[in-house]
Design a protein around this motif. Structure first.
Motif, PDB file in Angstrom:
ATOM      1  N   ARG A   1     -12.471  -0.907   9.359  1.00  0.00           N
ATOM      2  CA  ARG A   1     -11.996  -2.293   9.321  1.00  0.00           C
ATOM      3  C   ARG A   1     -11.731  -2.787   7.891  1.00  0.00           C
ATOM      4  N   TYR A   2     -12.528  -2.302   6.923  1.00  0.00           N
ATOM      5  CA  TYR A   2     -12.409  -2.904   5.589  1.00  0.00           C
ATOM      6  C   TYR A   2     -11.958  -1.943   4.502  1.00  0.00           C
TER       7      TYR A   2
ATOM      8  N   LYS B   1      -8.566   0.776   6.941  1.00  0.00           N
ATOM      9  CA  LYS B   1      -7.653  -0.182   7.548  1.00  0.00           C
ATOM     10  C   LYS B   1      -6.457   0.456   8.255  1.00  0.00           C
TER      11      LYS B   1
ATOM     12  N   PRO C   1      -4.027  -7.146   8.357  1.00  0.00           N
ATOM     13  CA  PRO C   1      -5.214  -6.961   9.201  1.00  0.00           C
ATOM     14  C   PRO C   1      -5.511  -8.239   9.980  1.00  0.00           C
TER      15      PRO C   1
END
Lengths: 709, 256
Positions: free
Chosen positions: A150-151, A154, A164
């Motif tokens: 997620r971070y 990506k 995102p």
């Protein structure tokens, strides 16, 4: 070293060590957490039930329980995409295991010990401890993988058009998960540090971590332990309370959605039954969907699998199945509380008074869902096939199209022309319907009017009847059947358009008219078995015609040809040149699970060199023509057919074998667009087979000027 | 604003036309009947004006029983009512008699603008609109590709060779529609369903007070001459092929 009732041979630990007099507080906080949880679920329940038409999704309980076990408990759909599957699996299975662990602890403390049958002792305790460590590591690993995706990494699909779509909620959930595990390990380490039993080497994480506290005196350790224990407890209780108010609600909605998944054939669109009295058709507002269609959006986890293979999205169009579901969800979150409140108020008011519903403030179709999104869908079924929450995107799209076409009559002019052509000449091109059987003129194929006593009806379809390339496929297939001695006939000019494009383009009224006309003719001849060369006709005759009294055994020509080869009815002896790749048609593959037959046929061709494209089988990339897109202009983004052609070029294919006339047209166009027509060709499997049968001299195309003798 | 749109039911452009052996007309079996496409432009324009200025759109058609489907199609698009002039005497009648019947029907209803197609694609005569205007004694603007209402008059565009005319006409007026005037709408399903219940008056010549007496009549319908087979020019060089083509066009086809 503290005194303990446990010893080597009688290993164990004091459950709730160092948490003296905690019960009252713990129970109180648990009750509060559960109450918050229950209230959230109650609110959610009201919202789930606020909007939507009735639909039965609790029939065939056995099937549904199987689905729940398969995709809910065993996570089969989630594992279909392996890396995120493992990521989720680590968290999911880890957490389930740990919850059992916590339950064991509680049982030991409240039941086992007080009633004199402690069970968390000895070898069982050691194995149990070991397992808990492993499961804790599972969850941590899963959380780190998730944080990374997620971070840091990506992947595109965790966003929309490069942006995102992370929300603070995503971070909170992951931090909660990680925090619960980390604090769990810390309190374990502190306990081990203070009590220090030798067997706790089995609790290898806590045991190792305990070494970090080596210099801490016992009293300090106990204080830190107490603080950490309550932190751990609050996080765990907070987690429970947070579920209905966060993405964690998917722990309930997603398994529920698996349980309530459609048991109808893939791609089923429920027919509209009332044309006469209804004022509006299709879905123009959330209220026009069924409750299940609305519920779907609450089961979405924004994982983006749908987006990963969506031909519209990947070719740069506005549509993303994830975005559609999320936009509907946002709108639902806006509307549902208002409607739920209105219903409640009406319930309190005098009986018989119709509840006054809050008026919609915007158009769902056009504002919530942009029309470019709506019309970009090819109905390729990638999103539904790969959705790990069993969300049904395609019927929603078709229902919204129905609203635009039937209720508002506001849709692309070229599609209007297509529909007029279908109305007037029962084919999308508008070629005179009297020309439908001209392709068969010189083949001696009989119509059912001439001889109804045949085994199979060869339903030729519009492409096979009117399109120049399609006609060649029909001829090749008819010749194969004739050579194999299969008893078959055609409907000739009595045949009509199958209705697939009309249906998927939202013109349910027209599609039903077309279907019923065909059914009348087919039933008139007592047709039982039908062969289609077009997967669109195949799919709709097989699955939609039964809605209107047309019940037939329907086969695709690749099924028939594969059987003829297997039975030795035809022999392929002439080698074919070139490098082939097979392009899976969506309506054959994902819709009907026909992946093997075309490949078996190609494998039976002498000298066949076959290269598979990366996107194949259930991950095949649509040609761009499904869902009535065949008849529409493609203004936005890259052309889907060109992208698919590029994928074939990437594996050095000189021939793209297809089993669908729409794919044939699209890929032929793609080859032209890429200026490869000298080196590449697209061929239907029937044409490849007929060539390989070697019964006909191939005429060179320029033979009109060949010297005559 | 009250608008009348005249429509004719014609064979679909793709229909296979077969001339009856006795030359008395065409075989009707198996033909798909549709609204004359030019009339459809008229209906669409009528509906657009109605949406803008209000009022009623009345559809008038001369034809046998099947012509009712075409009237219903126009009603499904959004017209309000229909007049179906169904009289065997009018079948195959000339433009003069058809226009007389239409005029008789239209005289009885309020009409600010009357739309007709510039011609019907079956007989390609292109007379009814003009004759109708004469019967009603009102102006006519033909081959219209754009129309604007300005007060009690209209301004229209009529393309001619190399230019276009901007014509102003008083109302009431007959307008014949040319391709380009608009894109006819696709009927909505509620529209189709409502059309079934909209009123359609059926009238015959006597009821309209019209005596049918053809001034011109089709003596015989003949199939078009058979097309001679095409020829493919073969050769190695494009220049050589071009020479051969020029020669054939001059000597055989005698067109250059």
């Amino acid at each position: 070293m503290e005194l303990s009732k446990f010893s080597v041979g009688n290993e164990g630990r004091e459950v709730f060590w160092n948490a003296e007099n905690f019960e009252g507080l713990l129970f109180a906080f648990t009750a509060i957490a559960m109450a918050i949880f229950a209230y959230g679920i109650y609110r959610r329940w009201q919202m789930w039930t606020a909007i939507g038409k009735p639909e039965v999704r609790n029939d065939q309980i056995k099937e549904r329980i199987k689905l729940l076990l398969k995709n809910g408990l065993f996570q089969i759909k989630t594992f279909r995409d392996i890396y995120p599957g493992i990521m989720h699996g680590l968290i999911f299975f880890g957490f389930i295991g740990l919850m059992f662990g916590a339950a064991f602890d509680a049982t030991e403390f409240h039941v086992g010990e007080p009633y004199g049958f402690p069970f968390l002792i000895g070898k069982f305790y050691l194995v149990f401890s070991f397992l808990m460590e492993v499961l804790g590591l599972f969850v941590l690993a899963g959380v780190f993988m998730a944080l990374d995706r997620r971070y840091i990494t990506k992947p595109e699909r965790l966003g929309y058009k490069g942006e995102p779509d992370n929300t603070p909620d995503d971070a909170i959930v992951l931090l909660l998960l990680g925090g619960i595990i980390l604090t769990g390990f810390v309190i374990e380490a502190l306990r081990i540090h203070v009590t220090n039993p030798p067997w706790e080497v089995w609790s290898f994480v806590g045991y190792t971590l305990a070494k970090a506290f080596a210099g801490v005196d016992n009293n300090t350790a106990r204080i830190i332990h107490k603080v950490m224990w309550w932190t751990h407890t609050f996080m765990a209780l907070g987690f429970i309370a947070y579920i209905p108010y966060s993405r964690l609600v998917h722990m309930i909605t997603t398994p529920a959605n698996h349980f309530m998944a459609s048991l109808k054939p893939v791609g089923n669109i429920e027919p509209i039954r009332d044309f006469e009295t209804a004022e509006s058709f299709g879905a123009g507002q959330l209220e026009d969907f069924t409750w299940k269609q609305v519920f779907d959006s609450d089961a979405c986890t924004r994982c983006g699998r749908c987006q990963d293979g969506c031909p519209a999205y990947l070719s740069g169009k506005a549509l993303s199945p994830k975005k559609v579901v999320q936009d509907l969800k946002t709108y639902w979150l806006e509307r549902a509380p208002l409607i739920a409140a209105a219903k409640k108020a009406a319930g309190k008011a005098a009986e018989g008074a119709a509840p006054e519903m809050p008026a919609a403030t915007k158009a769902m179709v056009g504002e919530v869902i942009d029309l470019h999104e709506l019309w970009a869908c090819t109905n390729c079924m990638y999103c539904m096939e790969h959705c790990s929450s069993s969300i049904e995107h395609v019927p929603k799209i078709v229902n919204m199209r129905q609203y635009k076409v039937l209720t508002e009559a506001d849709f692309a002019p070229e599609l209007q022309l297509t529909y007029r052509n279908m109305e007037n000449n029962s084919n999308p091109w508008g070629v005179g319907s009297h020309l439908r059987a001209d392709w068969a003129k010189e083949l001696g194929v009989k119509t059912l009017a001439e001889d109804p006593n045949v085994e199979y009806l060869f339903y030729v379809g519009c492409s096979g009847s009117f399109d120049e390339r399609g006609k060649k496929v029909s001829v090749a297939f008819a010749k194969i059947l004739q050579t194999a001695g299969v008893s078959f006939g055609i409907l000739g000019t009595e045949e009509g358009c199958c209705g697939d494009s009309a249906m998927r383009g939202g013109n349910e009224y027209l599609s039903q008219t077309l279907m019923q006309t065909n059914i009348e003719v087919m039933n008139g001849y007592g047709v039982k078995k039908i062969i289609c060369t077009c997967p669109h006709g195949y799919n709709t005759l097989k699955k939609d015609y039964p809605h209107f009294g047309g019940n037939y055994e329907v086969y695709h020509h690749t099924e028939i040809i594969a059987n003829l080869i297997a039975a030795g009815k035809i022999s392929l002896k002439k080698p074919v040149d070139g490098m082939f790749t097979y392009h899976d048609s969506c309506f054959l593959g994902r819709y009907n699970n026909i992946y093997d037959q075309p490949r078996k046929i190609l494998a039976a061709v002498p000298g066949m060199k076959l290269a598979e494209m990366d996107r194949k089988l259930d991950k095949s990339f649509c040609c761009g023509a499904g869902g009535a897109r065949m008849w529409m202009e493609e203004h936005d983004g890259e052309r889907i057919n060109n992208m698919r052609t590029d994928q074939a070029i990437d594996v050095n294919a000189t021939n793209i074998a297809v089993a669908c006339p729409f794919c044939l047209t699209m890929l032929t166009d793609g080859i032209k667009a890429r200026e490869k027509e000298e080196k590449m060709a697209s061929l239907d499997i029937a044409e490849v087979v007929w060539r390989a049968m070697g019964l006909e001299e191939e005429k060179p195309s320029a033979d009109v000027c060949a010297p005559t003798e | 604003m009250n608008i009348v749109a005249c429509v004719k039911q014609v064979p679909d452009t793709e229909a296979a036309i077969k001339v009856k052996p006795d030359g008395s007309g065409i075989e009707e079996a198996g033909i798909k009947w549709v609204m004359n496409p030019y009339d459809e432009f008229g209906v669409e324009e009528a509906l657009k004006l109605k949406e803008k200025f209000g009022g009623d759109v009345t559809i008038v058609s001369v034809g046998p029983a099947r012509a009712l489907e075409t009237i219903r199609t126009a009603l499904a698009m959004g017209a309000d009512k229909g007049i179906h002039i169904n009289d065997p005497a009018l079948e195959g009648a000339d433009a003069y008699n058809i226009a007389a019947a239409l005029a008789a029907a239209i005289k009885g209803i309020p009409h600010d603008i009357i739309f007709c197609g510039q011609r019907a694609i079956d007989d390609d005569a292109g007379q009814v609109g003009s004759v109708l205007a004469e019967f009603l004694g009102i102006p006519q603007v033909t081959f219209v590709t754009k129309l604007d209402v300005e007060g009690a008059s209209i301004k229209v565009i009529r393309p001619i060779e190399g230019a276009q005319l901007l014509i102003q006409s008083s109302l009431p007026c007959v307008v014949t529609a040319q391709k380009g005037l608009n894109e006819p709408r696709y009927a909505s399903l509620p529209g189709i369903m409502k059309a079934k219940k909209k009123p359609v008056d059926v009238k015959d010549a006597a009821g309209l007070g019209v005596t049918v007496a053809p001034k011109a009549k089709i003596a015989k319908t003949l199939p078009p001459p058979a097309r001679p087979p095409g020829k493919i020019i073969c050769g190695e060089e494009p220049a050589e092929k071009a020479r051969e083509l020029a020669k054939l066009l001059r000597e055989e086809a005698k067109v250059i």
